[in-house]
Design a protein around this motif. Structure first.
Motif, PDB file in Angstrom:
ATOM      1  N   VAL A  47       1.184  -0.987  -0.284  1.00  0.00           N
ATOM      2  CA  VAL A  47       0.277   0.133   0.397  1.00  0.00           C
ATOM      3  C   VAL A  47       0.912   0.979   0.291  1.00  0.00           C
ATOM      4  N   PRO A  48       0.696   2.324  -0.861  1.00  0.00           N
ATOM      5  CA  PRO A  48       1.686   3.212  -0.687  1.00  0.00           C
ATOM      6  C   PRO A  48       1.318   5.022   0.672  1.00  0.00           C
ATOM      7  N   LYS A  49       2.320   4.716   0.197  1.00  0.00           N
ATOM      8  CA  LYS A  49       2.316   6.225   1.622  1.00  0.00           C
ATOM      9  C   LYS A  49       1.180   7.062   0.954  1.00  0.00           C
ATOM     10  N   ARG A  50       0.474   7.289   2.173  1.00  0.00           N
ATOM     11  CA  ARG A  50       0.293   8.937   1.716  1.00  0.00           C
ATOM     12  C   ARG A  50       0.550   9.987   2.239  1.00  0.00           C
ATOM     13  N   LEU A  79      10.971  17.149  23.646  1.00  0.00           N
ATOM     14  CA  LEU A  79      10.706  15.709  24.203  1.00  0.00           C
ATOM     15  C   LEU A  79       9.218  16.071  23.355  1.00  0.00           C
ATOM     16  N   ASN A  80       8.747  16.332  24.091  1.00  0.00           N
ATOM     17  CA  ASN A  80       6.509  17.002  23.880  1.00  0.00           C
ATOM     18  C   ASN A  80       6.662  17.043  22.415  1.00  0.00           C
ATOM     19  N   ARG A  81       7.609  18.048  21.565  1.00  0.00           N
ATOM     20  CA  ARG A  81       7.302  16.976  20.123  1.00  0.00           C
ATOM     21  C   ARG A  81       7.976  16.235  19.797  1.00  0.00           C
ATOM     22  N   ARG A  82       8.963  15.566  19.971  1.00  0.00           N
ATOM     23  CA  ARG A  82       9.535  14.083  20.004  1.00  0.00           C
ATOM     24  C   ARG A  82       8.255  13.045  19.497  1.00  0.00           C
ATOM     25  N   GLN A  83       7.161  12.882  20.937  1.00  0.00           N
ATOM     26  CA  GLN A  83       6.192  12.178  21.023  1.00  0.00           C
ATOM     27  C   GLN A  83       5.269  11.874  20.615  1.00  0.00           C
ATOM     28  N   TYR A  84       5.004  13.442  20.011  1.00  0.00           N
ATOM     29  CA  TYR A  84       4.448  13.387  19.204  1.00  0.00           C
ATOM     30  C   TYR A  84       4.586  13.369  18.164  1.00  0.00           C
ATOM     31  N   GLU A  85       5.750  12.678  17.473  1.00  0.00           N
ATOM     32  CA  GLU A  85       6.277  12.455  15.743  1.00  0.00           C
ATOM     33  C   GLU A  85       6.312  11.125  16.258  1.00  0.00           C
ATOM     34  N   VAL A  86       6.962  10.526  17.167  1.00  0.00           N
ATOM     35  CA  VAL A  86       6.946   9.172  17.319  1.00  0.00           C
ATOM     36  C   VAL A  86       5.102   8.301  17.202  1.00  0.00           C
ATOM     37  N   GLN A  87       4.341   8.978  18.023  1.00  0.00           N
ATOM     38  CA  GLN A  87       2.676   8.517  17.483  1.00  0.00           C
ATOM     39  C   GLN A  87       2.335   9.059  16.376  1.00  0.00           C
ATOM     40  N   ALA A  88       3.046  10.373  16.072  1.00  0.00           N
ATOM     41  CA  ALA A  88       2.041  10.214  14.474  1.00  0.00           C
ATOM     42  C   ALA A  88       2.880   8.847  13.842  1.00  0.00           C
ATOM     43  N   THR A  89       4.169   8.328  13.207  1.00  0.00           N
ATOM     44  CA  THR A  89       5.117   7.395  12.859  1.00  0.00           C
ATOM     45  C   THR A  89       4.223   6.059  13.448  1.00  0.00           C
ATOM     46  N   GLN A  90       4.189   6.230  14.552  1.00  0.00           N
ATOM     47  CA  GLN A  90       2.819   4.703  14.870  1.00  0.00           C
ATOM     48  C   GLN A  90       1.175   4.775  14.198  1.00  0.00           C
ATOM     49  N   GLN A 130       0.930   6.199  11.669  1.00  0.00           N
ATOM     50  CA  GLN A 130       0.414   6.222   9.947  1.00  0.00           C
ATOM     51  C   GLN A 130       1.198   4.780   9.605  1.00  0.00           C
ATOM     52  N   ALA A 131       1.837   4.610  10.295  1.00  0.00           N
ATOM     53  CA  ALA A 131       2.575   2.490  10.010  1.00  0.00           C
ATOM     54  C   ALA A 131       1.235   1.766  10.217  1.00  0.00           C
ATOM     55  N   LEU A 132       0.501   1.893  11.716  1.00  0.00           N
ATOM     56  CA  LEU A 132      -0.630   0.761  11.743  1.00  0.00           C
ATOM     57  C   LEU A 132      -1.590   1.794  10.741  1.00  0.00           C
ATOM     58  N   GLN A 171      -0.767  -0.580   8.157  1.00  0.00           N
ATOM     59  CA  GLN A 171      -1.278  -2.084   7.871  1.00  0.00           C
ATOM     60  C   GLN A 171      -2.287  -2.659   8.059  1.00  0.00           C
ATOM     61  N   THR A 172      -3.223  -1.533   8.249  1.00  0.00           N
ATOM     62  CA  THR A 172      -4.687  -1.272   8.036  1.00  0.00           C
ATOM     63  C   THR A 172      -4.990  -1.862   6.943  1.00  0.00           C
ATOM     64  N   ARG A 173      -4.829  -0.707   5.990  1.00  0.00           N
ATOM     65  CA  ARG A 173      -4.840  -0.803   4.714  1.00  0.00           C
ATOM     66  C   ARG A 173      -5.130  -1.814   3.912  1.00  0.00           C
ATOM     67  N   PHE A 174      -3.515  -2.447   4.087  1.00  0.00           N
ATOM     68  CA  PHE A 174      -2.915  -3.780   3.252  1.00  0.00           C
ATOM     69  C   PHE A 174      -3.928  -4.764   3.635  1.00  0.00           C
ATOM     70  N   ALA A 175      -4.049  -4.942   5.822  1.00  0.00           N
ATOM     71  CA  ALA A 175      -4.477  -6.233   5.414  1.00  0.00           C
ATOM     72  C   ALA A 175      -5.871  -5.994   4.994  1.00  0.00           C
ATOM     73  N   GLN A 176      -7.233  -5.279   4.562  1.00  0.00           N
ATOM     74  CA  GLN A 176      -8.154  -4.741   4.523  1.00  0.00           C
ATOM     75  C   GLN A 176      -8.199  -5.371   2.790  1.00  0.00           C
ATOM     76  N   ALA A 177      -7.045  -4.714   2.063  1.00  0.00           N
ATOM     77  CA  ALA A 177      -6.970  -5.299   0.778  1.00  0.00           C
ATOM     78  C   ALA A 177      -6.288  -6.452   0.797  1.00  0.00           C
ATOM     79  N   GLU A 178      -5.494  -7.212   1.075  1.00  0.00           N
ATOM     80  CA  GLU A 178      -5.121  -8.770   1.573  1.00  0.00           C
ATOM     81  C   GLU A 178      -7.402  -9.139   2.128  1.00  0.00           C
TER      82      GLU A 178
END
Length: 378
Positions: free
Chosen positions: A4-7, A153-164, A166-168, A171-178
């Motif tokens: 699934v391509p990244k948006r 650190l607060n900004r870092r936590q936000y970026e980590v959560q955003a990355t997670q 996006q990855a989730l 994965q959900t889109r890929f699982a739905q496609a499969e």
């Protein structure tokens, strides 16, 4: 398997957020150096080395994040070590710019960030103490550093959560496609099986009737018997064609209108066998999977065919019921003249097909009737 391509968000297609931060930090470094009022060559040397480390960080961050983080730590530590000697706020500005950016990096652990932050604070406190400044002045710059570390650190936590997130999402889109792909393959396999069963059953029965007609003509010269066999062959061909058409319609995703199809099937049987077929439906109509629709229509045809074959002249009652969580098809005919009380290959095959759709089939004598009851979850 496809990926699934990244948006990407529109701002990131213009300029990634990390690049914007690097550019702003570089501008702050440049502005600070241009406005610095220092005459000490040692302080200017520290400023120059810190600026070179910042520029190295900017250049290496996309490709070598660990090395870039080390340069950024040096860029924050050098100004922090001379804040007590600096004649203005240039040193603390350079230090907090680099330290704040270091605290936002996701390529560095939180423990490492806190370690460098405490080191810079210790260097600043030591520098102020060696310069003989008051307690208020000694604690002001470390307080600003601590605040920048916490904000980073607060900004870092936000970026980590955003990355997670996006990855989730990916994965959900890929699982739905499969899942959709697997469901499509399963449906096509089922339809292929339906077509195979229809053709095998229809053509096999048709071949038997034609062989019978040939034998009656060649061996007994029984024209009337051969004509009856030919007529049965024609009915078998028509029934097989109708079932094949239904299977193809399911393959094309043209889900059959169940109530209308059953009503037409009942009317056709009544016309062909000169009997009464009472059909009614109750409950709130709702769409069903094509597998369930094809199976129910096939069961209705098989039950009517059995009634016409084993209980000729007997009227038939057929009811379609939409209940909570289940749809039922109930076919009954009088048992009086029923010539067969066992289950043939037709109903056995329909039982297997209905099981593939998650349903169940029961058949047998009940209250003076022969009853066929099919249930599918819905």
């Amino acid at each position: 398997m496809g990926v699934v391509p990244k948006r990407r968000l529109l701002p990131d297609t213009i300029a990634p957020s990390w690049l914007v931060v690097q550019l702003l930090g570089t501008l702050f470094f440049a502005a600070t150096l241009l406005t610095a009022r220092e005459t000490d060559p040692g302080i200017w040397t520290a400023y120059g080395v810190a600026t070179a480390c910042w520029l190295g960080f900017v250049l290496l961050a996309p490709r070598r994040p660990k090395t870039a983080a080390a340069l950024l730590a040096v860029a924050s530590a050098l100004p922090a070590a001379i804040v007590g000697r600096a004649g203005d706020s240039s040193a603390i500005l350079l230090s907090v710019i680099a330290l704040g950016r270091l605290a936002t990096l996701t390529s560095v652990s939180v423990g490492t960030i806190l370690g460098f932050g405490l080191l810079d604070i210790a260097l600043a406190v030591t520098s102020h103490a060696l310069a003989g400044q008051s307690l208020g002045g000694t604690l002001a710059d470390p307080g600003v550093m601590l605040l920048l570390v916490l904000l980073g650190l607060n900004r870092r936590q936000y970026e980590v959560q955003a990355t997670q997130a996006q990855a989730l999402l990916e994965q959900t889109r890929f699982a739905q496609a499969e899942h959709a792909r697997a469901a499509a393959l399963d449906e096509r396999t089922r339809i292929a099986r339906e077509l195979h069963d229809v053709l095998a059953h229809s053509l096999g029965a048709l071949g038997v009737q034609l062989e019978l007609a040939d034998a009656l003509l060649t061996e007994r010269s029984d024209v009337d018997g051969a004509l009856r066999a030919v007529r049965r062959s024609r009915r078998l061909a028509a029934d097989g064609l109708a079932e094949a058409r239904d299977a193809v319609a399911a393959l094309r995703r043209d889900v059959l209108p169940l109530t209308g199809t059953l009503a037409a099937t009942a009317a056709a049987h009544a016309r062909d066998h000169r009997v009464t077929v009472a059909f009614d439906a109750d409950g709130e109509t709702r769409p069903l999977p094509s597998a369930a629709v094809v199976a129910l229509v096939g069961i209705a045809r098989e039950a009517l065919t059995n009634a016409g074959k084993h209980a000729p002249g007997e009227d038939v009652r057929m009811r379609l019921s939409y209940a909570s969580g289940v749809v039922r098809l109930d076919v009954r005919n009088a048992l009086g003249a029923f010539t067969r009380t066992g289950e043939g290959f037709g109903l056995a095959g329909m039982r297997e097909r209905l099981a593939l759709a998650g349903g169940a089939l029961t058949s047998g004598p009940e209250d003076g009737d022969w009853r066929v009851l099919a249930e599918v979850p819905a």
